[in-house]
Design an enzyme around this catalytic site. Structure first.
Site, short mmCIF file in Angstrom:
data_model
loop_
_atom_site.label_atom_id
_atom_site.label_comp_id
_atom_site.label_asym_id
_atom_site.label_seq_id
_atom_site.Cartn_x
_atom_site.Cartn_y
_atom_site.Cartn_z
CD GLN A 36 3.51 -8.02 5.88
OE1 GLN A 36 4.40 -7.71 6.64
NE2 GLN A 36 3.74 -8.36 4.62
CD GLU A 91 6.95 0.49 0.51
OE1 GLU A 91 7.67 -0.49 0.27
OE2 GLU A 91 7.07 1.19 1.53
CG ASP A 111 7.28 -8.38 -0.43
OD1 ASP A 111 7.64 -7.20 -0.23
OD2 ASP A 111 6.53 -9.00 0.35
N GLY A 144 12.64 -14.24 1.57
CA GLY A 144 13.91 -13.79 1.01
C GLY A 144 15.07 -14.67 1.43
CG ASP A 161 12.74 -1.92 1.22
OD1 ASP A 161 12.62 -1.39 2.33
OD2 ASP A 161 12.10 -1.54 0.22
N1 SAM Z 1 10.07 0.71 3.98
C1 SAM Z 1 9.84 -0.29 4.95
C2 SAM Z 1 10.34 0.06 6.36
O1 SAM Z 1 10.23 1.19 6.78
O2 SAM Z 1 10.76 -0.83 7.08
C3 SAM Z 1 10.11 -1.67 4.49
C4 SAM Z 1 9.70 -1.87 3.07
S1 SAM Z 1 8.55 -2.96 2.52
C5 SAM Z 1 6.92 -2.44 2.68
C6 SAM Z 1 8.73 -4.35 3.47
C7 SAM Z 1 8.34 -5.61 2.71
O3 SAM Z 1 9.12 -6.69 3.22
C8 SAM Z 1 6.87 -6.02 2.86
O4 SAM Z 1 6.24 -5.94 1.62
C9 SAM Z 1 6.95 -7.44 3.40
O5 SAM Z 1 5.97 -8.29 2.84
C10 SAM Z 1 8.36 -7.87 3.02
N2 SAM Z 1 8.93 -8.94 3.85
C11 SAM Z 1 8.85 -9.12 5.19
N3 SAM Z 1 9.50 -10.24 5.55
C12 SAM Z 1 10.02 -10.79 4.41
C13 SAM Z 1 10.78 -11.94 4.14
N4 SAM Z 1 11.11 -12.79 5.11
N5 SAM Z 1 11.14 -12.19 2.86
C14 SAM Z 1 10.77 -11.34 1.85
N6 SAM Z 1 10.02 -10.24 2.06
C15 SAM Z 1 9.66 -9.96 3.33
#
Ligand code: SAM
Length: 314
Positions: A36, A91, A111, A144, A161
């Site tokens: 991303q 985060e 993550d 995940g 998350d």
């Molecule tokens: N607070 C956020 C919101 O408003 O949606 C989401 C939190 S966080 C920054 C999201 C995290 O999910 C990112 O660090 C991303 O790399 C992770 N992520 C996305 N797809 C994922 C997956 N398939 N497995 C594990 N982590 C994932």
């Protein structure tokens, strides 16, 4: 608020003709990872912000609203949460809130994007507050869904998350019935799953309603509620689902007692009174859950480019 017009802006598009502009005073990081586009910026109004693929993930001034909603209702409703897994979590604020419960013996954070976590660790310590280094933390970098598939553990709480299911993003296969069935399998008998479930505006309810209804296919108890996170600029939502324990049955005194017993310390959004209020939601959302019948499946995923432009899974 400054009275001069900011020379630099981050513009988040909600639709081709609808956007939110944020004045920026500093860019801490801006890079494309294998998964991303990541930006850590300083907004004049909201403090530091994490932006993924152009979308606000959390802002310093109101991240507590997002993370307290995501973590504490589920953690409190689970009688003795010892093993907790966070899917996503970038985060580290979700991890921090989980570790505040002194019942927790092990907290996994899975993550997919190591670089996001490294950037958050370096530039956003106000979110994780050392949680990555807590001796109960197990930090892993992988998808995940693949992690859960292989895991032999039973978890007391699973917190999802991850970002919205944007087209070609890394998260859309973690919103499907097949994925939620796997989540249910990996939960202990008293287990609870908690997730952010997208926008809760009346015109843009498809994601929330489809997530709610898809969880209902798997779990007997599912509750969703709206919350206003000002930096998101649109009303947001959270959902918890449980196999047997009913979070709605917990009264305010019981919640406050649990928070005290677990020595959580000061919270800014959540307490017993807030908990009771989560289960009284606006009528248009309840109506939406009945009217919108979509179930999200691996072969019919819900994805979108702009909120409100969801591709129906029907
Ligand atoms: N607070 C956020 C919101 O408003 O949606 C989401 C939190 S966080 C920054 C999201 C995290 O999910 C990112 O660090 C991303 O790399 C992770 N992520 C996305 N797809 C994922 C997956 N398939 N497995 C594990 N982590 C994932």
């Amino acid at each position: 608020m400054s009275d001069t017009i900011s020379p630099h802006w981050h513009i988040e598009f909600f639709a081709p003709d609808e956007a939110h502009m944020r004045g920026i005073s500093k860019i801490y990081a801006s890079e494309k990872t294998p998964f991303q586009q990541v930006e850590v910026i300083q907004s004049n109004h909201y403090g530091k912000c994490l932006i993924l693929d152009g979308h606000m993930q959390s802002a310093q001034v109101d991240e507590f609203i997002y993370h307290e909603n995501l973590v504490h209702p589920a953690m409190v409703a689970c009688p003795n949460p010892k093993k907790v897994v966070i899917i996503g979590g970038g985060e580290g604020a979700t991890l921090y809130e989980v570790l505040r419960h002194n019942t927790v013996e092990k907290a996994w954070m899975i993550d997919i994007d190591k670089r996001v976590v490294e950037l958050c660790d370096e530039y956003m310590p106000e979110w994780h507050r050392g949680a990555f280094k807590d001796k109960r933390t197990i930090l892993m970098f992988k998808d995940g869904r693949k992690f859960l598939e292989k895991s032999k553990e039973k978890f007391d709480v699973i917190i999802i998350d991850i970002p919205e299911p944007v087209e070609a993003g890394p998260a859309y296969l973690l919103y499907t019935e097949e994925f939620y069935r796997m989540v249910a399998e990996k939960l202990s008998d008293n287990g609870i799953v908690s997730l952010q479930s997208g926008c809760s505006a009346e015109k843009e309810l498809l994601c929330l309603a489809a997530v709610h209804n898809t969880l209902k296919k798997v779990f007997p108890l599912v509750y969703s509620w709206p919350a206003n996170v000002p930096s998101f600029d649109i009303p947001w939502s959270f959902t918890i689902a449980s196999k047997s324990v009913d979070p709605k049955a917990l009264k305010r005194d019981q919640v406050d007692k649990i928070l005290k017993e677990r020595k959580i310390g000061h919270l800014k959004y959540y307490d017993g009174e807030t908990h009771e209020g989560l289960f009284f939601i606006p009528k248009y959302i309840r109506d939406g859950f009945v009217k919108i019948k979509d179930i999200i499946r691996d072969n019919k995923p819900l994805t979108y480019r702009f909120i409100g432009e969801e591709k129906s899974s029907r």
